[in-house]
Scaffold this active site. Structure first.
Site, PDB file in Angstrom:
ATOM      1  N   SER A 199      82.266  18.535 -25.393  1.00  0.00           N
ATOM      2  CA  SER A 199      83.178  19.409 -24.698  1.00  0.00           C
ATOM      3  C   SER A 199      82.495  20.622 -24.044  1.00  0.00           C
ATOM      4  O   SER A 199      83.122  21.311 -23.236  1.00  0.00           O
ATOM      5  CB  SER A 199      84.246  19.917 -25.671  1.00  0.00           C
ATOM      6  OG  SER A 199      83.651  20.684 -26.702  1.00  0.00           O
ATOM      7  N   LYS A 237      80.587  29.487 -23.505  1.00  0.00           N
ATOM      8  CA  LYS A 237      81.709  28.542 -23.464  1.00  0.00           C
ATOM      9  C   LYS A 237      83.002  29.326 -23.660  1.00  0.00           C
ATOM     10  O   LYS A 237      83.035  30.267 -24.476  1.00  0.00           O
ATOM     11  CB  LYS A 237      81.502  27.520 -24.581  1.00  0.00           C
ATOM     12  CG  LYS A 237      82.507  26.383 -24.645  1.00  0.00           C
ATOM     13  CD  LYS A 237      82.082  25.391 -25.744  1.00  0.00           C
ATOM     14  CE  LYS A 237      83.017  24.223 -25.911  1.00  0.00           C
ATOM     15  NZ  LYS A 237      82.538  23.258 -26.921  1.00  0.00           N
ATOM     16  N   SER A 257      79.447  18.197 -29.338  1.00  0.00           N
ATOM     17  CA  SER A 257      79.746  18.874 -28.071  1.00  0.00           C
ATOM     18  C   SER A 257      78.659  19.758 -27.497  1.00  0.00           C
ATOM     19  O   SER A 257      78.788  20.225 -26.368  1.00  0.00           O
ATOM     20  CB  SER A 257      81.024  19.685 -28.208  1.00  0.00           C
ATOM     21  OG  SER A 257      82.114  18.824 -28.050  1.00  0.00           O
TER      22      SER A 257
HETATM   23  N1  GLN Z   1      83.849  14.545 -28.690  1.00  0.00           N
HETATM   24  C1  GLN Z   1      84.191  15.023 -29.994  1.00  0.00           C
HETATM   25  C2  GLN Z   1      85.684  15.251 -30.093  1.00  0.00           C
HETATM   26  O1  GLN Z   1      86.346  15.112 -29.103  1.00  0.00           O
HETATM   27  C3  GLN Z   1      83.425  16.249 -30.334  1.00  0.00           C
HETATM   28  C4  GLN Z   1      83.993  17.495 -29.793  1.00  0.00           C
HETATM   29  C5  GLN Z   1      83.220  18.726 -30.186  1.00  0.00           C
HETATM   30  O2  GLN Z   1      82.115  18.642 -30.708  1.00  0.00           O
HETATM   31  N2  GLN Z   1      83.825  19.869 -29.952  1.00  0.00           N
HETATM   32  O3  GLN Z   1      86.191  15.554 -31.131  1.00  0.00           O
END
Ligand code: GLN
Length: 492
Positions: free
Chosen positions: A154, A79, A178
């Site tokens: 994400s 990532k 994420s």
């Molecule tokens: N969807 C969650 C957020 O937007 C989790 C994001 C993540 O785990 N990086 O905060």
């Protein structure tokens, strides 16, 4: 040679038994990337030259009879919020559009030491804030199961990279779901380890008390093998646990599940969850029972509060972590500015996307004097309640069973105008991060329309082995064909 569907273990085996050289395996991965990227757009950077160089080094090591690591020859992706020395690391933000880190994240070092070949950096929601990968400043990644839909987020780029068959291992980071949510949306296995088990050194911080790196793979055994490489203490990460696993995470996968106990919270079976996901959950519970597990209903009364606590705490930490992007030390800098204040103002206004700004404002508000007690402090108290609630459950049960998401993969654009609705999709994943626990997302079945549905196993502190064990047994019993339509195209 077609390695589109081959697993990490198979690719490594092909390499060490000299059926395929590292160069061949890497070239095949790069070719798959070239074929699938126009549709999927999972990668922000493809590092052909560096990857082939690393592959040649491995081929020379094998020829010379030098010792090789457990991932030798395996092409992998990271990532794009994990630092890679000499390779662009953007966090999918305009802020870091030309940031080439002068150092490697610990996970990068670990993968390379294990013999993996980094072929690319994957797309994400800017600074990992989001649940669809649509918040990337650069491109929208498509779900390899249905190109009109999102891959989740994400870590959507990493999930799509595995689901499209380009790599058999990609790393994601999970602050509130994420790794698990995109794994569920893309039909791959995703593990969010216990907080502190995998080093965060070189992971560009979103919310430091919640962020955790973990593997995304095609199957459970690969996930266990990848965790063998990643788990362990790192003195460069102050929150790293003083812990070293004593056995491989693959040990014990084959044992029967007889006598193990899982809790299935009633809050995870409510209306509101997509009926197709509820069906897969009920089927999963029945299958696990047929394998000898005891499944009982429990209650998690604080599960409603998790979402608010998560969005307050993660935004508060983000507002502090992202303060370093001021146009002075590194990152974006506006062309013209009159004074220091204008430099900072223009840098941050021009280079952060709207979701990142929303979080910074929410976080700054929650931390400001006068509101601190009402919001941040209360969120921390709730965090403790959530942690204790899980501790209570794990005194009786081996794990908690639940869905990963309340909905199937969204159509692109479906949630972008409504941030609150987007946040609601994180309801089943954020509590795990607040409590610092490990959790695994496993493909459990399909919707009638053929979209993958994930199931989640949550474990007690450092109980990754139990999660992998149960997931492995379920995976073997289900025997699902997880080759996505995009990967099938490449096979033709
Ligand atoms: N969807 C969650 C957020 O937007 C989790 C994001 C993540 O785990 N990086 O905060």
């Amino acid at each position: 040679m077609n390695t589109t569907t081959s697993t990490m273990q198979e690719q490594h085996h092909q390499f060490i038994t000299r059926q395929a050289s590292a160069r061949e395996l890497t070239t095949a991965a790069l070719e798959r990337i070239a074929v699938t990227e126009p549709k999927v757009k999972a990668y922000l950077t493809v590092c052909d030259a560096a990857a082939l160089e690393q592959a040649d080094r491995l081929d020379r090591q094998l020829a010379a009879g030098e010792p090789l690591g457990p991932l030798a020859g395996v092409p992998v992706a990271l990532k794009d919020n994990m630092c890679t020395d000499g390779i662009l690391t953007t966090c999918a933000s305009k802020m870091l559009a030309d940031f080439v880190p002068p150092y490697d994240a610990t996970v990068t070092t670990q993968l390379q030491a294990a013999g993996a070949v980094i072929v690319g950096k994957t797309n994400l929601d800017e600074f990992a804030m989001g649940s669809t990968t649509e918040n990337s400043a650069y491109q929208v990644t498509a779900n390899p199961w249905d190109l009109t839909r999102v891959p989740g987020g994400s870590s959507g780029g990493s999930a799509a990279a595995v689901a499209a068959g380009t790599v058999s291992l990609a790393l994601g980071s999970d602050t509130g779901g994420s790794i698990r949510q995109p794994a569920a949306f893309c039909g791959v296995v995703g593990l969010k380890p216990t907080y502190g088990l995998v080093s965060r050194y070189g992971l560009i911080a979103f919310a430091s008390s919640l962020d955790q790196i973990g593997p995304m793979t095609k199957n459970v055994k690969d996930c266990a093998l990848a965790l063998d490489v990643l788990a362990g203490h790192d003195r460069r990460d102050a929150s790293s646990l003083q812990y070293a696993p004593t056995a491989s995470y693959t040990a014990g996968l084959e044992a029967p599940l007889t006598g193990m106990k899982a809790a299935f919270p009633k809050e995870y079976r409510q209306e509101g969850i997509d009926p197709e996901i509820r069906r897969v959950m009920e089927e999963t519970a029945a299958t696990l029972e047929s394998l000898g597990m005891v499944i009982e209903e429990v209650s998690l009364p604080y599960s409603d509060a998790g979402l608010s606590a998560y969005y307050l705490i993660s935004s508060a930490e983000a507002s502090s972590n992202l303060a370093r992007f001021d146009g002075i030390r590194y990152g974006y800098r506006p062309e013209t500015f009159e004074n220091l204040e204008e430099l900072m103002l223009k840098t941050r206004s021009e280079a952060f996307g709207s979701e990142v700004k929303r979080r910074i404002m929410l976080g700054t508000y929650a931390l400001s004097s006068g509101y601190y007690d009402a919001y941040y402090h209360r969120a921390q108290l709730l965090r403790n309640q959530i942690r204790e609630q899980f501790t209570g459950i794990f005194s009786t049960y081996d794990l908690v069973l639940g869905p990963v998401t309340p909905a199937l993969p969204y159509v692109q654009g479906e949630k972008t105008d409504n941030p609150l609705e987007m946040y609601l999709g994180d309801i089943f994943t954020v509590d795990v991060n607040l409590a610092g626990l490990p959790a695994l997302s496993l493909p459990g079945g399909f919707s009638k329309s053929g979209l993958p549905v994930g199931v989640q196993f949550i474990g007690g502190h450092l109980q990754e082995s139990k999660l992998l064990h149960v997931a492995y047994q379920l995976e073997q019993t289900l025997g699902l064909d997880l080759t996505s339509p995009v990967a099938k195209e490449v096979l033709k």
